[in-house]
Design an enzyme around this catalytic site. Structure first.
Site, PDB file in Angstrom:
ATOM      1  N   ASN A   9     -21.199 -33.647 -17.833  1.00  0.00           N
ATOM      2  CA  ASN A   9     -22.203 -33.884 -16.794  1.00  0.00           C
ATOM      3  C   ASN A   9     -23.382 -34.581 -17.456  1.00  0.00           C
ATOM      4  O   ASN A   9     -24.123 -33.959 -18.210  1.00  0.00           O
ATOM      5  CB  ASN A   9     -22.610 -32.523 -16.198  1.00  0.00           C
ATOM      6  N   LYS A  11     -25.971 -35.708 -16.076  1.00  0.00           N
ATOM      7  CA  LYS A  11     -27.246 -35.428 -15.385  1.00  0.00           C
ATOM      8  C   LYS A  11     -28.031 -36.739 -15.200  1.00  0.00           C
ATOM      9  O   LYS A  11     -27.426 -37.767 -14.969  1.00  0.00           O
ATOM     10  CB  LYS A  11     -28.038 -34.372 -16.148  1.00  0.00           C
ATOM     11  N   HIS A  96     -24.558 -27.134  -8.830  1.00  0.00           N
ATOM     12  CA  HIS A  96     -25.111 -26.977 -10.177  1.00  0.00           C
ATOM     13  C   HIS A  96     -26.458 -26.261 -10.070  1.00  0.00           C
ATOM     14  O   HIS A  96     -27.206 -26.473  -9.112  1.00  0.00           O
ATOM     15  CB  HIS A  96     -25.296 -28.352 -10.829  1.00  0.00           C
ATOM     16  N   GLU A  98     -29.194 -26.734 -11.394  1.00  0.00           N
ATOM     17  CA  GLU A  98     -30.355 -27.622 -11.256  1.00  0.00           C
ATOM     18  C   GLU A  98     -30.507 -28.107  -9.815  1.00  0.00           C
ATOM     19  O   GLU A  98     -31.625 -28.341  -9.350  1.00  0.00           O
ATOM     20  CB  GLU A  98     -30.230 -28.796 -12.246  1.00  0.00           C
ATOM     21  N   GLU A 166     -21.768 -21.030 -15.205  1.00  0.00           N
ATOM     22  CA  GLU A 166     -22.849 -21.531 -16.045  1.00  0.00           C
ATOM     23  C   GLU A 166     -24.070 -20.624 -15.907  1.00  0.00           C
ATOM     24  O   GLU A 166     -24.845 -20.779 -14.944  1.00  0.00           O
ATOM     25  CB  GLU A 166     -23.244 -22.943 -15.613  1.00  0.00           C
ATOM     26  N   GLY A 172     -28.784 -25.948 -21.447  1.00  0.00           N
ATOM     27  CA  GLY A 172     -29.746 -26.782 -22.170  1.00  0.00           C
ATOM     28  C   GLY A 172     -30.677 -26.012 -23.088  1.00  0.00           C
ATOM     29  O   GLY A 172     -31.680 -26.558 -23.545  1.00  0.00           O
ATOM     30  N   SER A 212     -24.745 -24.859 -22.913  1.00  0.00           N
ATOM     31  CA  SER A 212     -24.867 -25.023 -24.364  1.00  0.00           C
ATOM     32  C   SER A 212     -23.532 -25.002 -25.105  1.00  0.00           C
ATOM     33  O   SER A 212     -23.448 -24.477 -26.225  1.00  0.00           O
ATOM     34  CB  SER A 212     -25.837 -23.978 -24.943  1.00  0.00           C
TER      35      SER A 212
HETATM   36  P1  PGA Z   1     -25.742 -28.106 -21.377  1.00  0.00           P
HETATM   37  O1  PGA Z   1     -25.574 -28.265 -19.798  1.00  0.00           O
HETATM   38  O2  PGA Z   1     -24.348 -28.288 -21.964  1.00  0.00           O
HETATM   39  O3  PGA Z   1     -26.672 -29.217 -21.779  1.00  0.00           O
HETATM   40  O4  PGA Z   1     -26.268 -26.750 -21.634  1.00  0.00           O
HETATM   41  C1  PGA Z   1     -24.474 -27.720 -19.144  1.00  0.00           C
HETATM   42  C2  PGA Z   1     -24.526 -28.038 -17.692  1.00  0.00           C
HETATM   43  O5  PGA Z   1     -25.611 -27.969 -17.083  1.00  0.00           O
HETATM   44  O6  PGA Z   1     -23.489 -28.350 -17.087  1.00  0.00           O
END
Ligand code: PGA
Length: 249
Positions: A9, A11, A96, A98, A166, A172, A212
């Site tokens: 992803n 983003k 997601h 976010e 997640e 992140g 992560s």
């Molecule tokens: P990250 O994000 O691997 O940067 O922690 C994962 C995600 O949001 O899908």
């Protein structure tokens, strides 16, 4: 029996220059790897059309990061599942954290988006996960169970839906749950899916871990019985790192 899926992803990252990473990934995603693990990349919407054209013949699936629940209409800035499909996408991430946080998306919104994706023949990657406060309050399992129940379309099959667990606090941040905690949540999700969609769908449905995931921790996480791949943010931006995670799967 479940073929792992490693999904990247991007983003809100990536310009035309980033397509080179996709090219490198395509070159390295050998027939041997393709037989063992599915790979998806969700670039920003601006790159989907050209990325999908470039990915033809590589085996890489191009996906969207979100879609609107409606097919078309007066929704400035939004994209429909039909548009993603038309651009060459084969899958879309919905729910997601976010999106849930930044755009106040509810489980009902996520379910409607997933239904729109399925109606267009796109695979829906439905994301769920608890916040740090919810985990500390001992509510991780119940929060995730409720999200799965309410966000996954009724009657969906294992071919058209993938779940991504997640934990919000792991995205992140460089933090990950313990291996035992990941195993516990994934087993719970599989139980919820069995109750909602039946034992057969539950046995076949892929449940990814995200938050992560890095080349350094991928092997241990992906070795878990109920972990069928990963949803990767930061570490999917560089082909070399992403490839190490694909190889770990
Ligand atoms: P990250 O994000 O691997 O940067 O922690 C994962 C995600 O949001 O899908």
């Amino acid at each position: 029996m479940r073929k792992p899926l490693v999904a990247g992803n991007w983003k809100m990252n990536g310009t035309k220059a980033s397509l080179n990473e996709l090219k490198l990934l395509g070159d390295a995603y050998s027939a041997g790897l393709r037989a063992k693990v599915d790979v998806m990349v969700a670039p920003p919407a601006t790159l989907i059309f050209v990325a999908a054209a470039g990915a033809v013949g590589t085996g890489i699936i191009i996906g969207g990061q979100d879609c609107h629940a409606k097919v078309s209409g007066a929704h400035t800035g939004d994209l429909s599942a039909a548009m993603l499909f038309d651009s060459g996408a084969k899958a879309v991430i919905v729910g997601h954290s976010e999106r849930r946080t930044d755009h106040a998306e509810t489980d009902a919104d996520v379910k409607a988006k997933a239904e729109a994706a399925l109606a267009q023949g796109l695979t829906a990657i439905v994301c769920v996960g608890e916040t740090r406060a919810q985990r500390e309050a001992g509510k991780a399992l119940s929060v995730v169970a409720k999200q799965v129940k309410a966000s996954v379309p009724d009657g969906a099959s294992a071919d058209e839906v993938v779940i991504a667990y997640e934990p919000v606090w792991a995205i992140g941040t460089g933090l990950t749950p313990t291996i035992a905690d990941i195993a516990e949540v994934h087993a719970e999700i599989r139980k919820v899916i069995a109750r909602k969609l039946g034992k057969e769908a539950s046995a076949k449905m892929r449940i990814l871990y995200g938050g992560s995931v890095k080349p350094e921790n991928a092997k241990e996480i992906l070795a878990l019985e109920d972990v069928d791949g990963a949803l990767v943010g930061g570490a999917s931006l560089k082909a070399a790192d992403f490839l190490k995670i694909i190889e770990a799967a």
